[in-house]
Design a protein around this motif. Structure first.
Motif, PDB file in Angstrom:
ATOM      1  N   THR A  44      68.860   0.843  44.904  1.00  0.00           N
ATOM      2  CA  THR A  44      68.345   2.124  44.412  1.00  0.00           C
ATOM      3  C   THR A  44      67.375   2.739  45.411  1.00  0.00           C
ATOM      4  OG1 THR A  44      68.542   1.322  42.141  1.00  0.00           O
ATOM      5  CG2 THR A  44      67.152   3.254  42.503  1.00  0.00           C
ATOM      6  N   VAL A  45      66.480   1.926  45.942  1.00  0.00           N
ATOM      7  CA  VAL A  45      65.486   2.424  46.914  1.00  0.00           C
ATOM      8  C   VAL A  45      66.180   2.962  48.155  1.00  0.00           C
ATOM      9  CG1 VAL A  45      63.668   1.663  48.494  1.00  0.00           C
ATOM     10  CG2 VAL A  45      63.599   0.977  46.097  1.00  0.00           C
ATOM     11  N   PHE A  46      67.150   2.220  48.667  1.00  0.00           N
ATOM     12  CA  PHE A  46      67.890   2.665  49.853  1.00  0.00           C
ATOM     13  C   PHE A  46      68.590   3.988  49.568  1.00  0.00           C
ATOM     14  CE2 PHE A  46      71.673   3.032  52.444  1.00  0.00           C
ATOM     15  CZ  PHE A  46      71.271   2.608  53.704  1.00  0.00           C
ATOM     16  N   THR A  47      69.250   4.062  48.420  1.00  0.00           N
ATOM     17  CA  THR A  47      70.013   5.266  48.074  1.00  0.00           C
ATOM     18  C   THR A  47      69.112   6.493  47.949  1.00  0.00           C
ATOM     19  OG1 THR A  47      71.657   3.943  46.909  1.00  0.00           O
ATOM     20  CG2 THR A  47      71.569   6.278  46.379  1.00  0.00           C
ATOM     21  N   LEU A  48      67.986   6.336  47.259  1.00  0.00           N
ATOM     22  CA  LEU A  48      67.078   7.468  47.086  1.00  0.00           C
ATOM     23  C   LEU A  48      66.455   7.892  48.403  1.00  0.00           C
ATOM     24  CD1 LEU A  48      65.286   6.526  43.743  1.00  0.00           C
ATOM     25  CD2 LEU A  48      67.033   8.281  44.123  1.00  0.00           C
ATOM     26  N   ALA A  49      66.055   6.927  49.231  1.00  0.00           N
ATOM     27  CA  ALA A  49      65.483   7.264  50.533  1.00  0.00           C
ATOM     28  C   ALA A  49      66.502   7.989  51.400  1.00  0.00           C
ATOM     29  CB  ALA A  49      64.995   5.993  51.241  1.00  0.00           C
TER      30      ALA A  49
END
Length: 395
Positions: A44-49
């Motif tokens: 999720t963090v990778f995708t949002l960033a």
């Protein structure tokens, strides 16, 4: 085309990194003494960033040397992956995935624009296809190999493999990538205007809906196959390969076809129709779903070649082309995240897995309708602009 192959290697590494982590979640959770659900937040963090950094940085740094930005963004991406491999805790891991996501988002938007700029006249579609082919190959071919390596040597080895590929691509670009003319500085109003541009927004909207339908459903392919065809979760690898091979074929074929015909809008129509057909037939075929999976993968990955060509054409000469591409890339990752989240909520709420393909088909059909309603209008706009240019002696 050699320099574009270097851009493709970077895209391959991005595709591998973006999707391999999902297959490493149990190993990561065990190693860092955390839960799978918490470890899953690194995706999720990778995708949002990725999604948030692409349009923001591409807009703020318009006018800066694309060559410098490509090398810098790939460097940030590679650093993030090295930090991931060294992460001693879940907190450090999440931070490192955010760093990698920022670098990936900026590189992805710039790489497609650079590939089009470096390509010879009449070969822009092929150049875009090579970059998209790198992304799809990283997902289809790299992810199974990365998971296999993790099973034998640990998840950190897989992340060092991704880091090593990033270093190779970074060194190649630093040595061989020529100077690329910078687009003109884009005013702040124009950057935000791309969000509401009546020409750009529908194209990005179609990409978003296609990602929800395609990449979102892909997350739950194993339970779908189990419910529709009785395929055991340990026997899904051939089906994953079928989807992946279709994706590579679709990416590679779409470019030359686009260069030969020049009909990006018509190609989007055909590809979206193929996605609707493939996902709609998936529950009916059950364990014999290989043809549907190949068509699904081919349609899902081929779509972005004409979509990117259309967005670049809309920003021709204004400097907003890269911003539009960044928005489109953000839409892809946000669509993937939204599709995965909605599918997970549906399954958690007791919805049978066999119904997910029908829901995805509906979303894909909605994307096709949006394209049909807006594609004709954008085509008329493009023809009007061309007529005006011809009337003023512009070729």
């Amino acid at each position: 085309m050699r320099r574009i192959w270097l851009l493709m290697l970077g895209a391959f590494t991005l595709g591998l990194d973006a999707y391999v982590m999902a297959g490493l979640l149990p190993a990561v959770a065990d190693d860092l003494a955390t839960t799978v659900s918490l470890a899953g937040q690194m995706v999720t963090v990778f995708t949002l960033a990725y999604a948030l950094s692409a349009p923001l940085v591409a807009g703020l740094l318009s006018g800066v040397s694309p060559r410098l930005l490509l090398i810098a963004s790939l460097g940030v991406f590679t650093l993030g992956n090295a930090l991931t491999a060294l992460s001693p805790s879940i907190a450090v891991l999440l931070g490192s995935r955010a760093v990698a996501g920022v670098g990936a988002g900026v590189y992805s938007a710039l790489a497609t624009a650079a590939a089009s700029a470096l390509a010879a006249k009449g070969q822009q579609g092929q150049a875009l296809a090579l970059v998209m082919g790198g992304m799809s190959a990283g997902t289809a071919l790299g992810v199974p190999l990365g998971v296999l390596a993790a099973g034998h040597a640990g998840w950190r080895v897989t992340m060092w493999l991704v880091t090593g590929l990033g270093v190779i691509a970074l060194a190649g670009l630093a040595v061989r990538l020529p100077r690329i003319p910078a687009e003109p500085q884009v005013p702040l109003r124009a950057r935000f205007g791309a969000l509401t541009d009546r020409r750009v927004a529908p194209v990005v909207g179609v990409s978003f809906l296609a990602a929800v339908a395609s990449l979102g459903l892909y997350t739950y392919l194993a339970p779908v196959l189990a419910s529709t065809g009785g395929v055991h979760e340990n026997a899904t690898t051939p089906y994953l390969w079928a989807w992946g091979i279709g994706g590579v074929l679709g990416s590679v074929v779409a470019g030359p076809l686009l260069d030969r015909t020049g009909k990006a809008t018509a190609l989007v129509t055909a590809v979206m129709a193929g996605l609707v057909l493939a996902e709609g037939s998936l529950p009916l075929l059950g364990a014999a779903a290989f043809p549907a999976l190949v068509l699904w993968g081919a349609s899902g990955w081929a779509l972005q070649v004409p979509q990117q060509q259309r967005l670049l054409a809309l920003g021709d000469g204004t400097g907003t082309g890269t911003v539009a591409l960044a928005l489109n890339n953000s839409a892809l990752y946000l669509g993937s995240a939204a599709g995965s989240a909605l599918g997970g909520l549906a399954l958690a709420g007791g919805v049978p897995a066999r119904t997910l393909p029908w829901a995805a088909t509906g979303v894909a059909a909605l994307g096709l309708v949006l394209h049909l309603l807006t594609g004709a209008r954008s085509g008329r706009t493009a023809r009007t602009a061309g007529s005006r240019a011809a009337g003023h002696g512009v070729e």
